[in-house]
Write an enzyme that holds these catalytic residues in place. Structure first.
Site, mmCIF file in Angstrom:
data_model
loop_
_atom_site.group_PDB
_atom_site.id
_atom_site.type_symbol
_atom_site.label_atom_id
_atom_site.label_comp_id
_atom_site.label_asym_id
_atom_site.label_seq_id
_atom_site.Cartn_x
_atom_site.Cartn_y
_atom_site.Cartn_z
ATOM 1 C CG HIS A 35 33.015 -1.604 -28.581
ATOM 2 N ND1 HIS A 35 31.858 -1.078 -28.065
ATOM 3 C CD2 HIS A 35 33.961 -1.436 -27.628
ATOM 4 C CE1 HIS A 35 32.096 -0.623 -26.832
ATOM 5 N NE2 HIS A 35 33.364 -0.837 -26.542
ATOM 6 C CB CYS A 77 33.022 0.127 -21.885
ATOM 7 S SG CYS A 77 32.687 0.590 -23.587
ATOM 8 C CG HIS A 95 36.193 -4.051 -24.320
ATOM 9 N ND1 HIS A 95 35.620 -3.961 -23.069
ATOM 10 C CD2 HIS A 95 35.816 -2.925 -24.983
ATOM 11 C CE1 HIS A 95 34.921 -2.832 -22.990
ATOM 12 N NE2 HIS A 95 35.025 -2.185 -24.133
ATOM 13 C CD GLU A 96 38.190 -1.276 -27.488
ATOM 14 O OE1 GLU A 96 37.249 -0.758 -28.122
ATOM 15 O OE2 GLU A 96 38.405 -1.030 -26.285
HETATM 16 NI NI NI Z 1 34.368 -0.337 -24.772
#
Ligand code: NI
Length: 157
Positions: free
Chosen positions: A134, A88, A130-131
């Site tokens: 966030h 990341c 993953h995004e």
């Molecule tokens: Ni990331």
């Protein structure tokens, strides 16, 4: 367009939940253009709003040479499991194994508020999960094999 600063682990904003985008205007478009440029400048596969200090549900990604802009994204279907190495831009050099779904369908809108639905496997599924994490204040180190130790060593949350 401009390259924006990518916030690093320890910044509180990375741990906050992002709000839905409601205005599809020039401010959004220039933010998206900046996020795209910032992602490519840093050789990233994806970037989410909070990483540039914007708590809005916006992600950009480049997977297999396809560029995606997903606004207000939601996983509406997922299947299978895949364990692979992740990193990341907000975490830096640490990479670690994370279990993700092998296949996902994501529902979102584009920069003009037109609906999009995409189904993808492997890296697409990994990246989109993953995004979206966030946008909920979650980092891959919260879920990865050695992530908890990594956070402890670094003394950050
Ligand atoms: Ni990331």
């Amino acid at each position: 367009m401009a390259v924006r600063k990518v916030l690093k682990l320890g910044e509180e904003i990375l741990r906050k939940k992002s709000k839905k985008v409601v205005d599809f205007d020039e401010n959004l478009w220039s933010l998206l253009d900046d996020m795209r440029e910032t992602m490519y400048e840093n050789d990233g596969m994806g970037l989410a709003g909070p990483q540039v200090g914007i708590l809005r549900r916006i992600i950009v990604m480049d997977v297999n040479n396809n560029y995606y802009e997903l606004i207000n994204p939601e996983i509406i279907f997922q299947e299978g499991e895949d364990i692979d190495t992740e990193g990341c831009l907000s975490v830096g050099k640490f990479n670690d194994k994370v279990k993700r779904p092998y296949k996902v369908t994501v529902k979102a809108v584009d920069r003009y508020n037109y609906p999009i639905e995409i189904t993808g496997e492997k890296y697409f599924a990994r990246c989109v999960c993953h995004e979206i994490d966030h946008l909920n204040g979650v980092l891959f180190v919260d879920k990865s094999e050695n992530g908890k130790e990594f956070l402890k060593e670094r003394g950050v949350k």
